[in-house]
Scaffold this active site. Sequence first.
Site, PDB file in Angstrom:
ATOM      1  CG  HIS A 124      -1.862   1.068   1.366  1.00 54.93           C
ATOM      2  ND1 HIS A 124      -1.948   1.883   2.476  1.00 54.93           N
ATOM      3  CD2 HIS A 124      -2.840   1.499   0.523  1.00 54.93           C
ATOM      4  CE1 HIS A 124      -2.923   2.741   2.320  1.00 54.93           C
ATOM      5  NE2 HIS A 124      -3.494   2.540   1.148  1.00 54.93           N
ATOM      6  CG  HIS A 157      -3.503   9.195   0.587  1.00 56.75           C
ATOM      7  ND1 HIS A 157      -4.170   9.877   1.603  1.00 56.75           N
ATOM      8  CD2 HIS A 157      -4.266   8.119   0.302  1.00 56.75           C
ATOM      9  CE1 HIS A 157      -5.286   9.229   1.904  1.00 56.75           C
ATOM     10  NE2 HIS A 157      -5.379   8.167   1.132  1.00 56.75           N
TER      11      HIS A 157
END
Length: 300
Positions: free
Chosen positions: A50, A92
């Site tokens: 991730h 992100h």
Amino acid sequence: MPARAAAATTAALLGAGALVLPSTAAAETPAQETRVQAAAAHHEPLVVAHRGASAYAPENTLAAIDKADELGFRWVENDVQRTKDGVLVIVHDDNLKRTTNVEEVFPDRAPWKVKDFTAKEIAKLDAGSWFSAKYKGARVPTLTQYMNRLTENGQRLVLEIKKPELYPGIERETLRVLRETGWLDRHHVKHELVVQSFSADSVRQVHAQRPDIKTGFLGTPAVADLPTYARFADQINSTHTSISDDYVGEIQDLKGPHGKPLEIFTWTVDEAAAARRVADFGVNGIITNKPDVVRAALRD
């Protein structure tokens, strides 16, 4: 395989609609029994790092995917957004505050949104020191830089189009960069790439523009809505706290736009017990900040 759970709590809403699951199950139906047997015979889930191996290196940096490579993981996940001058970058949050020194470099530019900075300005930022002094000087990579590094490392990608409502047209631009970096040839599309988003409309756009690409919808739609998603998404990628054995089965009983069973990559799983739990559900992939922990749990 351990016994399946007989009940599931209602999941938090992550996509379109609440998760609808039966509250009791006195015995497995023939279809459920078949899924149990199939899951038992199935190879272990794919482990996806991730934002790179983000427990061990600053997320979404080249260092994070290099760390995943060092640990032996071929698949990584990332997040794509767009700068003020139209360059796609890997980050992100929709602002730069948490993972860079933007407040120090540009103190009068609050709230430090990605879309308010040029690529040249973002390239000046330190994206590593917040994580560890070891990574001082790490940069926010452009999508082009990121894809080139994946190619060098021989890695594969689950690419998330982040907050596409902020960036009209980002789907087409993402596909353009993927094409320019050699990632839309037949081999990459068939074996090495998934494009996902929390936005169903964004996933639909990617599917419409390149129907050969495997796509994923991030969320936990109601069971009744799954056939609608299966028209344009090959995966339903739900948080691990929102799924159950039955829900995974409902996903995999459907076929996606390419005529193959729908898949589920669940996230973000960092504990061994959780990894074993979702593996017992028969998930196709596990997205994790700690890929080594998940790998060890699956092989334990």
